[in-house]
Structures are given as structure tokens and as C-alpha cells.
Design a protein around this motif. Structure first.
Motif, PDB file in Angstrom:
ATOM      1  N   ALA A  11      44.830  36.603  46.199  1.00 26.40           N
ATOM      2  CA  ALA A  11      43.518  36.559  47.264  1.00 26.40           C
ATOM      3  C   ALA A  11      43.547  34.508  46.814  1.00 26.40           C
ATOM      4  N   ILE A  12      43.045  33.833  47.654  1.00 29.72           N
ATOM      5  CA  ILE A  12      42.802  32.887  46.757  1.00 29.72           C
ATOM      6  C   ILE A  12      41.030  32.614  46.284  1.00 29.72           C
ATOM      7  N   ASP A  13      41.712  31.495  45.094  1.00 28.71           N
ATOM      8  CA  ASP A  13      40.188  31.261  44.479  1.00 28.71           C
ATOM      9  C   ASP A  13      39.106  30.471  44.660  1.00 28.71           C
ATOM     10  N   TYR A  14      37.943  31.087  44.487  1.00 32.16           N
ATOM     11  CA  TYR A  14      36.770  30.049  44.559  1.00 32.16           C
ATOM     12  C   TYR A  14      37.002  28.948  43.917  1.00 32.16           C
ATOM     13  N   VAL A  15      36.917  27.789  44.514  1.00 31.47           N
ATOM     14  CA  VAL A  15      36.730  26.213  43.438  1.00 31.47           C
ATOM     15  C   VAL A  15      35.644  25.185  43.262  1.00 31.47           C
ATOM     16  N   GLY A  22      42.452  35.689  34.138  1.00 33.13           N
ATOM     17  CA  GLY A  22      42.117  36.351  35.395  1.00 33.13           C
ATOM     18  C   GLY A  22      42.959  36.177  36.949  1.00 33.13           C
ATOM     19  N   HIS A  23      42.989  34.317  36.954  1.00 31.40           N
ATOM     20  CA  HIS A  23      44.032  33.955  38.057  1.00 31.40           C
ATOM     21  C   HIS A  23      44.928  34.291  38.220  1.00 31.40           C
ATOM     22  N   ALA A  24      44.978  33.069  36.641  1.00 27.93           N
ATOM     23  CA  ALA A  24      46.552  33.470  36.084  1.00 27.93           C
ATOM     24  C   ALA A  24      47.538  34.655  35.961  1.00 27.93           C
ATOM     25  N   TYR A  25      46.587  36.148  35.777  1.00 27.52           N
ATOM     26  CA  TYR A  25      47.266  37.204  35.546  1.00 27.52           C
ATOM     27  C   TYR A  25      48.025  37.505  37.423  1.00 27.52           C
ATOM     28  N   GLU A  26      47.124  37.115  38.377  1.00 28.57           N
ATOM     29  CA  GLU A  26      47.101  37.890  39.284  1.00 28.57           C
ATOM     30  C   GLU A  26      48.785  36.726  40.215  1.00 28.57           C
ATOM     31  N   LYS A  27      48.484  35.418  39.628  1.00 30.18           N
ATOM     32  CA  LYS A  27      49.174  34.548  40.319  1.00 30.18           C
ATOM     33  C   LYS A  27      50.511  35.176  39.658  1.00 30.18           C
ATOM     34  N   THR A  50      43.486  28.078  47.860  1.00 30.03           N
ATOM     35  CA  THR A  50      42.215  28.219  47.084  1.00 30.03           C
ATOM     36  C   THR A  50      41.202  28.286  48.409  1.00 30.03           C
ATOM     37  N   ASP A  51      40.011  28.912  47.895  1.00 26.86           N
ATOM     38  CA  ASP A  51      38.832  29.553  48.819  1.00 26.86           C
ATOM     39  C   ASP A  51      37.667  28.440  48.779  1.00 26.86           C
ATOM     40  N   GLU A  52      37.208  27.228  49.670  1.00 29.72           N
ATOM     41  CA  GLU A  52      36.632  25.878  49.528  1.00 29.72           C
ATOM     42  C   GLU A  52      35.225  26.194  49.886  1.00 29.72           C
ATOM     43  N   ILE A 259      45.668  41.691  44.813  1.00 30.33           N
ATOM     44  CA  ILE A 259      44.452  41.715  45.020  1.00 30.33           C
ATOM     45  C   ILE A 259      43.461  42.148  43.582  1.00 30.33           C
ATOM     46  N   GLY A 260      42.323  41.854  43.999  1.00 27.97           N
ATOM     47  CA  GLY A 260      41.706  42.751  42.333  1.00 27.97           C
ATOM     48  C   GLY A 260      40.993  43.410  42.612  1.00 27.97           C
ATOM     49  N   LYS A 261      40.913  44.442  42.007  1.00 23.54           N
ATOM     50  CA  LYS A 261      39.527  45.565  41.955  1.00 23.54           C
ATOM     51  C   LYS A 261      38.379  44.777  42.877  1.00 23.54           C
ATOM     52  N   ASP A 262      37.390  44.224  42.432  1.00 26.22           N
ATOM     53  CA  ASP A 262      36.559  44.230  42.817  1.00 26.22           C
ATOM     54  C   ASP A 262      36.579  43.647  44.268  1.00 26.22           C
ATOM     55  N   ILE A 263      37.428  42.974  45.013  1.00 27.17           N
ATOM     56  CA  ILE A 263      37.284  42.709  46.192  1.00 27.17           C
ATOM     57  C   ILE A 263      38.240  43.934  47.301  1.00 27.17           C
ATOM     58  N   ILE A 288      45.849  46.570  44.228  1.00 26.15           N
ATOM     59  CA  ILE A 288      44.607  46.689  43.445  1.00 26.15           C
ATOM     60  C   ILE A 288      45.500  46.126  41.978  1.00 26.15           C
ATOM     61  N   HIS A 289      45.061  45.585  41.993  1.00 19.66           N
ATOM     62  CA  HIS A 289      45.211  44.944  40.042  1.00 19.66           C
ATOM     63  C   HIS A 289      43.601  45.439  39.653  1.00 19.66           C
ATOM     64  N   GLY A 290      43.914  45.376  37.577  1.00 19.00           N
ATOM     65  CA  GLY A 290      42.754  45.851  37.836  1.00 19.00           C
ATOM     66  C   GLY A 290      42.193  44.593  36.675  1.00 19.00           C
ATOM     67  N   PHE A 291      41.398  44.060  35.753  1.00 14.12           N
ATOM     68  CA  PHE A 291      40.799  43.292  35.334  1.00 14.12           C
ATOM     69  C   PHE A 291      41.768  42.837  34.153  1.00 14.12           C
ATOM     70  N   VAL A 292      41.494  41.469  33.565  1.00 17.61           N
ATOM     71  CA  VAL A 292      42.381  41.283  32.621  1.00 17.61           C
ATOM     72  C   VAL A 292      41.073  40.926  32.417  1.00 17.61           C
ATOM     73  N   LEU A 293      40.938  41.687  30.738  1.00 20.70           N
ATOM     74  CA  LEU A 293      39.422  41.693  29.521  1.00 20.70           C
ATOM     75  C   LEU A 293      40.192  41.126  28.114  1.00 20.70           C
TER      76      LEU A 293
HETATM   77  N1  MSP Z   1      37.497  33.992  47.062  1.00 19.87           N
HETATM   78  C1  MSP Z   1      37.862  35.013  47.002  1.00 19.87           C
HETATM   79  C2  MSP Z   1      39.403  35.619  47.241  1.00 19.87           C
HETATM   80  C3  MSP Z   1      39.156  35.625  49.451  1.00 19.87           C
HETATM   81  S1  MSP Z   1      40.772  36.490  49.172  1.00 19.87           S
HETATM   82  C4  MSP Z   1      40.336  35.964  50.851  1.00 19.87           C
HETATM   83  C5  MSP Z   1      37.519  35.381  45.682  1.00 19.87           C
HETATM   84  N2  MSP Z   1      37.928  34.462  44.519  1.00 19.87           N
HETATM   85  S2  MSP Z   1      37.655  34.501  43.160  1.00 19.87           S
HETATM   86  O1  MSP Z   1      38.014  33.022  42.406  1.00 19.87           O
HETATM   87  O2  MSP Z   1      35.966  35.233  42.550  1.00 19.87           O
HETATM   88  O3  MSP Z   1      38.929  35.856  42.555  1.00 19.87           O
HETATM   89  C6  MSP Z   1      40.262  35.771  42.888  1.00 19.87           C
HETATM   90  C7  MSP Z   1      40.819  36.355  42.332  1.00 19.87           C
HETATM   91  O4  MSP Z   1      41.092  36.464  40.644  1.00 19.87           O
HETATM   92  C8  MSP Z   1      40.452  37.997  42.634  1.00 19.87           C
HETATM   93  O5  MSP Z   1      41.723  39.180  43.182  1.00 19.87           O
HETATM   94  C9  MSP Z   1      39.547  38.378  41.529  1.00 19.87           C
HETATM   95  O6  MSP Z   1      40.193  40.020  41.606  1.00 19.87           O
HETATM   96  C10 MSP Z   1      40.613  38.010  40.779  1.00 19.87           C
HETATM   97  N3  MSP Z   1      40.411  37.996  38.503  1.00 19.87           N
HETATM   98  C11 MSP Z   1      38.906  37.176  38.871  1.00 19.87           C
HETATM   99  N4  MSP Z   1      38.759  37.625  37.236  1.00 19.87           N
HETATM  100  C12 MSP Z   1      39.815  39.206  37.481  1.00 19.87           C
HETATM  101  C13 MSP Z   1      39.684  38.929  35.607  1.00 19.87           C
HETATM  102  N5  MSP Z   1      39.474  39.139  34.439  1.00 19.87           N
HETATM  103  N6  MSP Z   1      41.438  39.650  35.591  1.00 19.87           N
HETATM  104  C14 MSP Z   1      41.924  39.912  37.094  1.00 19.87           C
HETATM  105  N7  MSP Z   1      42.109  39.470  37.845  1.00 19.87           N
HETATM  106  C15 MSP Z   1      40.194  38.806  38.495  1.00 19.87           C
HETATM  107  O7  MSP Z   1      36.973  36.759  44.793  1.00 19.87           O
END
Ligand code: MSP
Length: 509
Positions: A11-15, A22-27, A50-52, A259-263, A288-293
Motif C-alpha cells: 500500500a502507499i502510505d498517507y503522508v 504498522g507501515h513498517a511491518y508491511e514494508k 506515498t499517497d499524497e 496490504i492491510g485488512k482495513d483496505i 492481506i496482513h493483520g494489524f500490529v497492536l
Molecule cells: N493510502 C492508503 C493506501 C492506498 S494503497 C493504493 C492507506 N494508507 S495508510 O497510511 O493509512 O495505510 C498504509 C498501509 O499500512 C495499509 O495497508 C494499512 O493497512 C497499513 N497499516 C496501517 N496501520 C497498521 C497497523 N497498525 N498494523 C499493520 N498495518 C497497518 O490506507
């Protein structure tokens, strides 16, 4: 055509905020998959970015009193730096404010339009700016809250363009039926099937109350809905609209979107429908991965339990953070993580098990053989039981770890590899090289070096620095390849060990 390259994306992260754990886990997870595929000899393209655009980013810039472009230019550097510190080996970093992306989005939009899938209408409903998601009133939580994140939503009424998503209910159901492994793990599929079986509604794909976005061609005053353009990044990075170009031909369709489960709905329903409409092929898998809590539940600033990935990597090392996350979070599920959990894994698994094994082997090699790894001279048929067991376990671990890596189940591959690391340490105890002499000591010490060579390759997708460190200390510079694991070999005989820094120095308390 040339060999199909392996294309993996995150997924590309919101900036609007800093990179978090959580972002780090996915990357890191996607990086492990990319490194494993490279080890197997595949040509790999790994894209992150990044999703800008969008309301949330525009508002974050406004709060700081800076133009949105200046805001994103600054924040994006923190993402780049963090991934560098974590040894993320992406081949492309795409930003949705780049011209190549705008070109690609504009062309995709044109094709979807040409296919008769866009129409004008009025959107009346609710919008969650945090998730950048439209919600009908019937789905809101009591108190008019977003059903996804629980925060307040805004009422909107806009003259918008709509994508005929409803047309794709049947084609998507067919795709799901014909490709049962489209969604990995399969346990995540029923929820998406439910959404399809309820029937899809058309989707608003433009906004008129916001200017921070890509202009909709031919519709002044409209910018594209941020999700519509963000999803398109996956083909922009592959060179779209240059479909005859080498990058696109080599890499599209993507092998896996991580990607994470929320998207999940955006990636398994909306994105495939957009691709179908434009006549492009669909990604092979969505993982689809889960969340780091945290052990207390969700991370939040007010609880003071927010973990900064770059800070943890600076203090524990990139390898340790990578190992900690991939070992602790079960594949496809949520998992707890904290600094204490990381420190425990560091001490027990990395410093005590792996670091110690290498240290003992290299020191004994220097003490007993002047640093030269001996040649094993006894024949296979006369191996003592403890040797047979170690060798059989090593070869079995290659199978098991590979099979788990193929399913992206890193926690399972690491568990299997650590059974081997611990067995090698036990082998040191059982054989006690300090009590041996002559040929038996040579064979035992060679076996230990060989076990470490195998371990170096096995851990390399997760511990790239330690993997190279192990080989440097074994005096073995050959590039790592998965197929060097097919047998228990003698390639190390005659090499000169080189005592180096400890792989995982003890933590200061
Ligand atoms: N910008 C959108 C994704 C667009 S992809 C075309 C977005 N960005 S985000 O910054 O909110 O999340 C980026 C990724 O990080 C997503 O896959 C999301 O599921 C993941 N995570 C965000 N918080 C997380 C955790 N606590 N644990 C694991 N991954 C999580 O959604």
C-alpha cells in the motif's frame, strides 16, 4: 516474451503523519518476499510509495500553514529515510504527485470512460476523511460515526462522476470462484464474498469540494477521488500507459499486492473492477496482513505507546526490528508488539542463539585450526547419529522454511529456522569439540560451519545484514542463492574464517 518478472507492491502510505510501526511491518513483510524471490533467481520489481492527495493531507498542510505540495515534499523524506534504515530494498518509490502517475491515471480514466462506465450523478451521503471513504447513512455507527475507524464523518452533497461498479458484481464473483487463491490467506475471502453477494453500488470517483488532487480530464472543478487515483499507482510504477514498454510487459500483472485488512475491499473489489473496465489484467494475488497492536491494544499518542520504526532500528538494528515484527505477528493475523517484546527476541533468539553460535564456531575454528575450515574426510556411510540428525534437520528446514516463505508465512519459516539454530547449538554441546581431537574434531567443526552457511541463506530475506555478516566471518563471499541449499556440501572446506564484530552485541541495560 522474456521471462515474467515478479512484481510486488505495498500500500502507499498517507503522508498526513509520520511513518509508524504498522507501515513498517508491511514494508518489511513485502521486502522479505522480494528478497526471497531474488534469492530464487527471479527478476523482481518491488514498489512502495506515498499517497499524497486527498482531504486529510490537504487539511494537515493547512493546519501547518504550508502549501500541500511543500508539506508532502517534507513528509515523504521521513518515509524514504525510515525505509532506508530498515533495509527495505524497493526498486521504485512512487509518489502520487508525480507526473508519470498523473499521466497513467488520466489514461486509465479515459479508458474506463470509453467503456461506458462513468456517469454524472449527485452523491448525497457521508464522507470519512480519515479513511477517505464514502458511507451511506445506513452503515454509520450510532452518533454518525465511521463504521471503519469510529471517528466522525462529514455530510456531503456533491455533483460527482460515478463509476459503474455495480456492473462488476458478477464478473468479480466469477473471478473469485475461478481463482480461489486470489486472496491470501483464504480465511480473508468470505468477508469480501459477502460484500459481493450483497451486490455492489456505483462509486463516486470525483470530488468538487476539494482541489488537492488530480484534475478530472474534461470536467472542470472536479478532482479524482483519492482512492481511484491511489490504486492506479500499481500500474503507474509499471510504466502504464506504455503497455508495450519493457517494464509493463515484464511485470504486469502484479504477482502480489501486500496490504492491510482495513483496505481489503479497495484492493480485492474496486481495483479489480477498474482494471476489468479498462481491459487490463488483474493482479494474481492480494496478500492481506493483520494489524500490529500493542499488548494493551491499539497504539495511540495519548497512551504513550506509539513505536517509531526508525528509532527502534537505530537502537536495535534493522535486522532485529525486521526479525521481531515478522516473528511476532502471525501471518495474516493481528499480533502484539512492543519494545519489551523486541528486546526479549533480540536477547534470546538473536544474541544468544544465532550470534552465539557464530561466535563459538569462528572462535573454535581459530583456536583449533588456525582459522582454516577443515575438510570432512569421513565418508557419509559412517556418520555418527548426531551428525545424521543435524544434516537431516538442516535439509528438512530448507524444505519447511521455503514452503512457509512461499505462503508469506514468515513467522513459520523463522520458527523452523530457529529449530535448526538451536539444534546446531545443542550439537556443539553434545559433541564438545574442545574434548575431541583428530579427524572427529575436523568433521564436527566442518559440520558446524556448513550449518551456518545454510542458516545464512535461510535467514537472508529477514536478516540481510546478519546473513552477509555470517558469510564474511566464514570467509565465504559467494553471492547468496536459494539453490545452494539443495545439498550438504563441502564448499567451505579450506576457507579462512575471519572473526568480526558480534552480530548482535549485548544490549546495554
Ligand atoms: N493510502 C492508503 C493506501 C492506498 S494503497 C493504493 C492507506 N494508507 S495508510 O497510511 O493509512 O495505510 C498504509 C498501509 O499500512 C495499509 O495497508 C494499512 O493497512 C497499513 N497499516 C496501517 N496501520 C497498521 C497497523 N497498525 N498494523 C499493520 N498495518 C497497518 O490506507
Amino acid at each position: 516474451m522474456d521471462e515474467k518478472g515478479f512484481y510486488i507492491t505495498t500500500a502507499i502510505d498517507y503522508v498526513n503523519a509520520e511513518p509508524h510501526i504498522g507501515h513498517a511491518y508491511e514494508k518489511i513483510l513485502a521486502d522479505g518476499i522480494a528478497r526471497y524471490q531474488r534469492l530464487k533467481g527471479r527478476k523482481v520489481r518491488y514498489t512502495t510509495g506515498t499517497d499524497e492527495h486527498g482531504q486529510k493531507v490537504a487539511e494537515a498542510a493547512e493546519r501547518r500553514g504550508v502549501p500541500p505540495k511543500q508539506h508532502v515534499d517534507e513528509v515523504v523524506e521521513r518515509f524514504r529515510t525510515a525505509w532506508k534504515m530498515l533495509e527495505v530494498s524497493h526498486d521504485d518509490f512512487i509518489r502520487t504527485t508525480e507526473t508519470r502517475h498523473e499521466r497513467s491515471v488520466t489514461e486509465l480514466f479515459r479508458r474506463i470512460d470509453a467503456n461506458g462506465d462513468l456517469f454524472r450523478g449527485t452523491y448525497k451521503g457521508w464522507y470519512c476523511k480519515y479513511e477517505e471513504n464514502f458511507w451511506p447513512e445506513s452503515k454509520l455507527l450510532p452518533g454518525k460515526l465511521c463504521p471503519e475507524c469510529g471517528r466522525s464523518v462529514d455530510e456531503v452533497e456533491e455533483e460527482n462522476l460515478f463509476f459503474r461498479l455495480s456492473r462488476y458484481t458478477e464478473p468479480l464473483l466469477k473471478h473469485f470462484r475461478e481463482n480461489p487463491d486470489f486472496i491470501i490467506p483464504g480465511t480473508r475471502q468470505p468477508e469480501m464474498l459477502n460484500i459481493l453477494e450483497e451486490g455492489l453500488e456505483d462509486l463516486s470517483v470525483s470530488r468538487t469540494t476539494l482541489s488537492w488532487g488530480i484534475p478530472v480530464p474534461g470536467h472542470e472543478g472536479h478532482v479524482l477521488y483519492v482512492w481511484f487515483e491511489a490504486l492506479t499507482n500499481y500500474i503507474s510504477s509499471a510504466g502504464f500507459p506504455d503497455e508495450s514498454g519493457e517494464t509493463f510487459r515484464t511485470y504486469w500483472p502484479a504477482d502480489v499486492h501486500v496490504i492491510g485488512k482495513d483496505i481489503a475491499k479497495f484492493h480485492t473489489i474496486i481495483w479489480p473492477a477498474m482494471l476489468m473496465s479498462a481491459g487490463l489484467s488483474l493482479p494474481r494475488h492480494v496478500h492481506i496482513h493483520g494489524f500490529v497492536l500493542t499488548p494493551e491494544g491499539k497504539m495511540s499518542k495519548s497512551r504513550g505507546n506509539v513505536l517509531e520504526p526508525a528509532d527502534l532500528a537505530a537502537r536495535y538494528g534493522a535486522d532485529a526490528l525486521r526479525y521481531g515484527l515478522l516473528r511476532e505477528i502471525p501471518s495474516g493475523q493481528d499480533g502484539a508488539f512492543s519494545e519489551e517484546i523486541l528486546a526479549n527476541r533480540y536477547t534470546s533468539d538473536l544474541a544468544n542463539d544465532l550470534g552465539n553460535l557464530l561466535h563459538r564456531v569462528v572462535s573454535m575454528m581459530a583456536r583449533y585450526f588456525g582459522g582454516t575450515i577443515p575438510s570432512p574426510s569421513s565418508s557419509d556411510s559412517s556418520r555418527p547419529e548426531e551428525d545424521e540428525e543435524l544434516i537431516a534437520l538442516a535439509l528438512r528446514t530448507v524444505e519447511e522454511a521455503g514452503e512457509a516463505y512461499d505462503r508469506y508465512a514468515f513467522n513459520q519459516s523463522l520458527e523452523a529456522i530457529w529449530r535448526l539454530v538451536r539444534a546446531a547449538n545443542r550439537y556443539v554441546e553434545i559433541t564438545s569439540p574442545w574434548k575431541l581431537e583428530g579427524e572427529r574434531r575436523e568433521v564436527v567443526m566442518h559440520n558446524l560451519a556448513e550449518a551456518l552457511r545454510i542458516i545464512s541463506v535461510l535467514v537472508s530475506p529477514v536478516l540481510p545484514r546478519a546473513a552477509t555478516g555470517i558469510r564474511a566471518q566464514l570467509g565465504y563471499g559467494a553471492p547468496m542463492r536459494w539453490d545452494e541449499l539443495s545439498s550438504w556440501s563441502t564448499v567451505l572446506a579450506g576457507k579462512t574464517v575471519e572473526k568480526g564484530q558480534p552480530l548482535f552485541p549485548r544490549l546495554e541495560t
